[in-house]
Scaffold this motif. Structure first.
Motif, mmCIF file in Angstrom:
data_model
loop_
_atom_site.group_PDB
_atom_site.id
_atom_site.type_symbol
_atom_site.label_atom_id
_atom_site.label_comp_id
_atom_site.label_asym_id
_atom_site.label_seq_id
_atom_site.Cartn_x
_atom_site.Cartn_y
_atom_site.Cartn_z
ATOM 1 N N PRO A 1 0.831 -1.210 0.000
ATOM 2 C CA PRO A 1 0.000 0.000 0.000
ATOM 3 C C PRO A 1 0.864 1.258 0.000
ATOM 4 N N SER A 2 0.332 2.329 -0.552
ATOM 5 C CA SER A 2 1.062 3.596 -0.607
ATOM 6 C C SER A 2 0.081 4.758 -0.496
ATOM 7 N N ALA A 3 0.595 5.970 -0.453
ATOM 8 C CA ALA A 3 -0.244 7.172 -0.344
ATOM 9 C C ALA A 3 0.142 8.164 -1.431
ATOM 10 N N THR A 4 -0.849 8.731 -2.094
ATOM 11 C CA THR A 4 -0.630 9.790 -3.078
ATOM 12 C C THR A 4 -0.924 11.143 -2.413
ATOM 13 N N ARG A 5 -0.017 12.109 -2.580
ATOM 14 C CA ARG A 5 -0.224 13.458 -2.044
ATOM 15 C C ARG A 5 -0.139 14.473 -3.186
ATOM 16 N N TYR A 6 -0.589 15.700 -2.914
ATOM 17 C CA TYR A 6 -0.780 16.697 -3.966
ATOM 18 C C TYR A 6 -0.108 18.011 -3.575
ATOM 19 N N TYR A 7 0.425 18.724 -4.581
ATOM 20 C CA TYR A 7 1.195 19.946 -4.352
ATOM 21 C C TYR A 7 0.793 21.023 -5.363
ATOM 22 N N LEU A 8 1.006 22.281 -4.972
ATOM 23 C CA LEU A 8 1.024 23.400 -5.910
ATOM 24 C C LEU A 8 2.475 23.795 -6.120
ATOM 25 N N SER A 9 2.872 23.965 -7.389
ATOM 26 C CA SER A 9 4.269 24.253 -7.711
ATOM 27 C C SER A 9 4.346 25.365 -8.748
ATOM 28 N N LEU A 10 5.388 26.184 -8.660
ATOM 29 C CA LEU A 10 5.604 27.256 -9.640
ATOM 30 C C LEU A 10 6.180 26.724 -10.947
ATOM 31 N N ASP A 11 6.616 25.464 -10.955
ATOM 32 C CA ASP A 11 7.094 24.857 -12.200
ATOM 33 C C ASP A 11 6.590 23.416 -12.246
ATOM 34 N N ALA A 12 7.054 22.667 -13.227
ATOM 35 C CA ALA A 12 6.539 21.314 -13.451
ATOM 36 C C ALA A 12 7.338 20.243 -12.730
#
Length: 245
Positions: A206-217
């Motif tokens: 099992p794993s976890a996906t997390r989310y970010y806001l970034s100024l680049d890719a």
């Protein structure tokens, strides 16, 4: 009579000597011994070898820390019986046992074998967690703890015909993510839909996906990790999704 353990393998005459401790003073001290007509006592040792080793599955693809099954056949090539011994198993980059080979966890007890006798068995072996990723030959090595004194100590191992054991790991990637809204106020929420895939050759835990806001890719230290809106008891507060195993 017992043949001393250190006796070298060979064919010997048997000599019987009267008054060999010289307890009797004799008229002739030179005629005490008699010898057999020929060299009739053969001192020999067993010779344990592995004649075959197969795997189930035949070409296992496994992550470090996981198992597969090995079936092997031990044989005593020598003219005398052997004591019990232990067969152990290795992963090797070539068909010859060497110092850098990986000892697998798991061994097989082999009973004493009469001259020419064979004995087969199966055992589950575990790949150590620190095993480097690669393709390996499987080696099965008879009397690998060197408990039996043999006539030949160099022929104990047999190798699989090819480097058939692949040690690899899972590889988790995100292959899709929904587009976020063009404009959002700080402190408000939006929904993210994403797809995770294991592109590796073995299963993942099992794993976890997390989310970010970034100024680049590219993900970097300055990116902003999003928090998750609570949606029920035990849901947690971080922006992450934990898929089923």
């Amino acid at each position: 009579m017992t043949i001393p353990l250190a006796t070298s393998p060979n064919s010997y005459f048997l000599i019987a000597c009267a008054d060999d401790k010289s307890a009797v003073i004799e008229s002739n001290e030179g005629d005490n011994c008699i010898v057999t007509p020929g060299a009739i006592v053969t001192v020999a040792r067993p010779d344990l070898v592995e004649t075959a080793a197969t795997m189930n599955p035949t070409a296992p693809v496994r992550a470090p820390g996981t198992t597969f099954s090995v079936t092997d056949t031990a044989r005593n090539l020598g003219p005398v019986a052997s004591a019990p011994s232990t067969t152990r198993y290795y992963l090797s980059l070539d068909p010859v046992k060497g110092a850098g080979d990986v000892l697998l966890v798991g061994s097989r007890a082999v009973p004493g074998l009469a001259a020419g006798a064979v004995q087969s068995g199966s055992v589950n072996v575990t790949i150590p967690a620190a095993t480097p990723l690669n393709s390996y030959f499987l080696l099965a090595c008879a009397d690998d703890l060197a408990r039996v004194t043999e006539s030949d100590e160099t022929n104990n191992c047999v190798a699989s015909p090819t480097a058939a054991v692949t040690v690899t790991r899972p590889d988790l990637v995100e292959i899709a993510v929904s587009a976020p809204p063009a404009t959002k106020q700080r402190g408000t929420t939006f929904t993210v839909t994403d797809t995770a895939q294991n592109i590796g050759a073995v299963a993942s835990g099992p794993s976890a996906t997390r989310y970010y806001l970034s100024l680049d890719a590219v993900k970097s230290a300055g990116d902003t990790m999003l928090t998750r809106e609570p949606d029920g008891p035990g849901s947690g507060g971080r922006g992450q999704r934990t898929p089923a195993p």
